[in-house]
Design a protein around this motif. Sequence first.
Motif, PDB file in Angstrom:
ATOM      1  N   VAL A 268       5.322  16.882  18.930  1.00 41.34           N
ATOM      2  CA  VAL A 268       4.938  15.498  19.172  1.00 41.34           C
ATOM      3  C   VAL A 268       6.036  14.589  18.637  1.00 41.34           C
ATOM      4  CG1 VAL A 268       3.710  15.289  16.975  1.00 41.34           C
ATOM      5  CG2 VAL A 268       3.071  13.803  18.880  1.00 41.34           C
ATOM      6  N   ASN A 269       6.238  13.484  19.323  1.00 40.16           N
ATOM      7  CA  ASN A 269       7.094  12.410  18.817  1.00 40.16           C
ATOM      8  C   ASN A 269       6.166  11.352  18.231  1.00 40.16           C
ATOM      9  OD1 ASN A 269       9.497  13.644  19.809  1.00 40.16           O
ATOM     10  ND2 ASN A 269       9.046  12.840  21.844  1.00 40.16           N
ATOM     11  N   TYR A 270       6.084  11.313  16.933  1.00 39.01           N
ATOM     12  CA  TYR A 270       5.055  10.522  16.263  1.00 39.01           C
ATOM     13  C   TYR A 270       5.662   9.456  15.366  1.00 39.01           C
ATOM     14  CZ  TYR A 270       1.184   9.483  13.054  1.00 39.01           C
ATOM     15  OH  TYR A 270       0.228   8.847  12.287  1.00 39.01           O
ATOM     16  N   ALA A 271       5.138   8.233  15.527  1.00 35.12           N
ATOM     17  CA  ALA A 271       5.558   7.116  14.675  1.00 35.12           C
ATOM     18  C   ALA A 271       4.336   6.287  14.301  1.00 35.12           C
ATOM     19  CB  ALA A 271       6.580   6.241  15.387  1.00 35.12           C
ATOM     20  N   GLN A 272       4.385   5.701  13.124  1.00 35.11           N
ATOM     21  CA  GLN A 272       3.349   4.773  12.692  1.00 35.11           C
ATOM     22  C   GLN A 272       3.894   3.357  12.729  1.00 35.11           C
ATOM     23  OE1 GLN A 272       1.905   6.074   8.802  1.00 35.11           O
ATOM     24  NE2 GLN A 272       0.166   7.069   9.790  1.00 35.11           N
ATOM     25  N   LEU A 273       3.073   2.447  13.224  1.00 32.66           N
ATOM     26  CA  LEU A 273       3.423   1.032  13.193  1.00 32.66           C
ATOM     27  C   LEU A 273       2.651   0.406  12.034  1.00 32.66           C
ATOM     28  CD1 LEU A 273       5.035  -1.197  14.649  1.00 32.66           C
ATOM     29  CD2 LEU A 273       2.942  -1.736  15.916  1.00 32.66           C
ATOM     30  N   ILE A 274       3.352   0.106  10.976  1.00 29.15           N
ATOM     31  CA  ILE A 274       2.728  -0.364   9.748  1.00 29.15           C
ATOM     32  C   ILE A 274       2.806  -1.886   9.695  1.00 29.15           C
ATOM     33  CG2 ILE A 274       2.793  -0.270   7.228  1.00 29.15           C
ATOM     34  CD1 ILE A 274       4.057   2.507   7.531  1.00 29.15           C
ATOM     35  N   LYS A 275       1.672  -2.523   9.568  1.00 29.31           N
ATOM     36  CA  LYS A 275       1.597  -3.986   9.552  1.00 29.31           C
ATOM     37  C   LYS A 275       1.316  -4.490   8.141  1.00 29.31           C
ATOM     38  CE  LYS A 275       0.094  -4.246  14.361  1.00 29.31           C
ATOM     39  NZ  LYS A 275      -0.919  -4.739  15.316  1.00 29.31           N
ATOM     40  N   VAL A 276       1.972  -5.554   7.793  1.00 31.96           N
ATOM     41  CA  VAL A 276       1.844  -6.149   6.460  1.00 31.96           C
ATOM     42  C   VAL A 276       1.116  -7.478   6.596  1.00 31.96           C
ATOM     43  CG1 VAL A 276       3.077  -6.996   4.439  1.00 31.96           C
ATOM     44  CG2 VAL A 276       3.987  -5.045   5.734  1.00 31.96           C
ATOM     45  N   TYR A 277       0.058  -7.642   5.814  1.00 32.31           N
ATOM     46  CA  TYR A 277      -0.749  -8.858   5.860  1.00 32.31           C
ATOM     47  C   TYR A 277      -0.696  -9.573   4.519  1.00 32.31           C
ATOM     48  CZ  TYR A 277      -2.748  -6.983  10.159  1.00 32.31           C
ATOM     49  OH  TYR A 277      -2.912  -6.477  11.427  1.00 32.31           O
ATOM     50  N   GLY A 278      -0.839 -10.875   4.572  1.00 33.22           N
ATOM     51  CA  GLY A 278      -0.890 -11.666   3.358  1.00 33.22           C
ATOM     52  C   GLY A 278      -2.310 -11.805   2.851  1.00 33.22           C
ATOM     53  N   GLN A 279      -2.506 -12.742   1.953  1.00 32.34           N
ATOM     54  CA  GLN A 279      -3.820 -12.977   1.389  1.00 32.34           C
ATOM     55  C   GLN A 279      -4.735 -13.655   2.402  1.00 32.34           C
ATOM     56  OE1 GLN A 279      -4.894 -12.009  -1.668  1.00 32.34           O
ATOM     57  NE2 GLN A 279      -2.916 -10.990  -1.959  1.00 32.34           N
ATOM     58  N   VAL A 280      -6.028 -13.353   2.286  1.00 30.07           N
ATOM     59  CA  VAL A 280      -7.007 -14.041   3.124  1.00 30.07           C
ATOM     60  C   VAL A 280      -7.067 -15.499   2.710  1.00 30.07           C
ATOM     61  CG1 VAL A 280      -9.436 -14.176   3.777  1.00 30.07           C
ATOM     62  CG2 VAL A 280      -8.353 -11.952   3.404  1.00 30.07           C
ATOM     63  N   PRO A 281      -6.913 -16.443   3.656  1.00 30.76           N
ATOM     64  CA  PRO A 281      -6.931 -17.864   3.284  1.00 30.76           C
ATOM     65  C   PRO A 281      -8.292 -18.283   2.744  1.00 30.76           C
ATOM     66  CG  PRO A 281      -6.982 -17.608   5.668  1.00 30.76           C
ATOM     67  CD  PRO A 281      -6.711 -16.248   5.105  1.00 30.76           C
ATOM     68  N   GLN A 282      -8.265 -19.109   1.721  1.00 26.47           N
ATOM     69  CA  GLN A 282      -9.490 -19.587   1.111  1.00 26.47           C
ATOM     70  C   GLN A 282      -9.830 -20.960   1.663  1.00 26.47           C
ATOM     71  OE1 GLN A 282     -11.331 -17.687  -0.983  1.00 26.47           O
ATOM     72  NE2 GLN A 282      -9.808 -16.088  -0.560  1.00 26.47           N
ATOM     73  N   GLY A 283     -10.895 -21.006   2.474  1.00 26.01           N
ATOM     74  CA  GLY A 283     -11.323 -22.271   3.055  1.00 26.01           C
ATOM     75  C   GLY A 283     -12.391 -22.922   2.201  1.00 26.01           C
TER      76      GLY A 283
ATOM     77  N   ALA B 232      -6.934 -12.230   7.505  1.00 25.08           N
ATOM     78  CA  ALA B 232      -5.717 -12.241   6.691  1.00 25.08           C
ATOM     79  C   ALA B 232      -4.520 -12.575   7.577  1.00 25.08           C
ATOM     80  CB  ALA B 232      -5.522 -10.881   6.026  1.00 25.08           C
ATOM     81  N   LYS B 233      -3.574 -13.292   7.036  1.00 25.53           N
ATOM     82  CA  LYS B 233      -2.416 -13.722   7.806  1.00 25.53           C
ATOM     83  C   LYS B 233      -1.452 -12.560   8.025  1.00 25.53           C
ATOM     84  CE  LYS B 233       1.333 -17.131   7.873  1.00 25.53           C
ATOM     85  NZ  LYS B 233       1.978 -18.223   7.122  1.00 25.53           N
ATOM     86  N   PHE B 234      -1.079 -12.347   9.284  1.00 21.33           N
ATOM     87  CA  PHE B 234      -0.116 -11.301   9.613  1.00 21.33           C
ATOM     88  C   PHE B 234       1.282 -11.754   9.174  1.00 21.33           C
ATOM     89  CE2 PHE B 234       3.082  -9.737  12.647  1.00 21.33           C
ATOM     90  CZ  PHE B 234       2.957  -8.366  12.433  1.00 21.33           C
ATOM     91  N   MET B 235       1.965 -10.865   8.450  1.00 24.91           N
ATOM     92  CA  MET B 235       3.272 -11.207   7.907  1.00 24.91           C
ATOM     93  C   MET B 235       4.408 -10.526   8.670  1.00 24.91           C
ATOM     94  SD  MET B 235       2.322 -13.258   5.522  1.00 24.91           S
ATOM     95  CE  MET B 235       3.815 -13.487   4.548  1.00 24.91           C
ATOM     96  N   SER B 236       4.319  -9.227   8.845  1.00 22.43           N
ATOM     97  CA  SER B 236       5.389  -8.481   9.494  1.00 22.43           C
ATOM     98  C   SER B 236       4.885  -7.102   9.894  1.00 22.43           C
ATOM     99  CB  SER B 236       6.612  -8.359   8.579  1.00 22.43           C
ATOM    100  OG  SER B 236       6.280  -7.615   7.418  1.00 22.43           O
ATOM    101  N   ALA B 237       5.699  -6.379  10.666  1.00 23.70           N
ATOM    102  CA  ALA B 237       5.381  -5.013  11.066  1.00 23.70           C
ATOM    103  C   ALA B 237       6.675  -4.224  11.171  1.00 23.70           C
ATOM    104  CB  ALA B 237       4.634  -4.998  12.394  1.00 23.70           C
ATOM    105  N   TYR B 238       6.592  -2.958  10.833  1.00 18.95           N
ATOM    106  CA  TYR B 238       7.770  -2.106  10.964  1.00 18.95           C
ATOM    107  C   TYR B 238       7.340  -0.699  11.366  1.00 18.95           C
ATOM    108  CZ  TYR B 238       6.510  -0.382   6.294  1.00 18.95           C
ATOM    109  OH  TYR B 238       5.852   0.161   5.228  1.00 18.95           O
TER     110      TYR B 238
END
Length: 262
Positions: A139-154, A164-170
Amino acid sequence: MIEGNSIRSTERMTGIHRDTIMRLTTRTGKACFNFLDKKVRGVRAERVQADEIWTYVFKKQARIGIDTDEPHIGDQYVFVGMDADTKLVISHLVGKRDGQSAYYFMRDLRERVVGRIQLTTDGFKPYLRAVEDTFGGDVNYAQLIKVYGQVPQGTGGRGWYAAAKFMSAYASTVSGVPAPSAVSTSYIERQNLTMRMQMRRMTRLTNAFSKKLENLEAAIALHFAHYNFCRIHQSLRITPAMAAGLTNHVWDLEELLSTAAA
């Protein structure tokens, strides 16, 4: 039911008692599960995306007492594996978000595909062992890992429901040589939206949740059987089963239900 109506709204529209509707849905869903198990085999997929979507049965996990050891209630996850090209849902599993469910899900996916695939999942760690145990090095296997910030406090409780705010993915290559341009979970995440739109029991913040695990499993199987064989995909202009070569025509509900019950 496959258009996202609740049991009680279906009762009002049809004049049939909700208990009868539920029994019919459960029986039909079990037949659809067996139908998918037999029909969706030997799939020639090149790019497969896998993800899991949260729901719950009877009560939310936080409401369960610490002395309760009942695996059939609380948080449940629907694991889904989909062909990114034909949009065919190849495999699904309802279970807890743990290593055991990840293993059985990957084993089932492996048994249904033919040849070497490129597989993309999120960063759920049990997938690493599950893919290795089921696919090995084929198999050719890769994970797409997403980085999230803190949940905004309303204010006024609004922050409770905020995402939670999406920050980046790699991308992280795990095995084989996955093509970087094909490392994506976009299609499977869109499938998550389809599930929430087409199944009332998957809608958040309502009282339409599943009261029994078997009801959830039946509804999931019915949804995917209809999605694969009866529902014309908007971008493909044919059903996913036709695009995957599993059938040569669009099935109507009568054909699906009669074939599943046979």
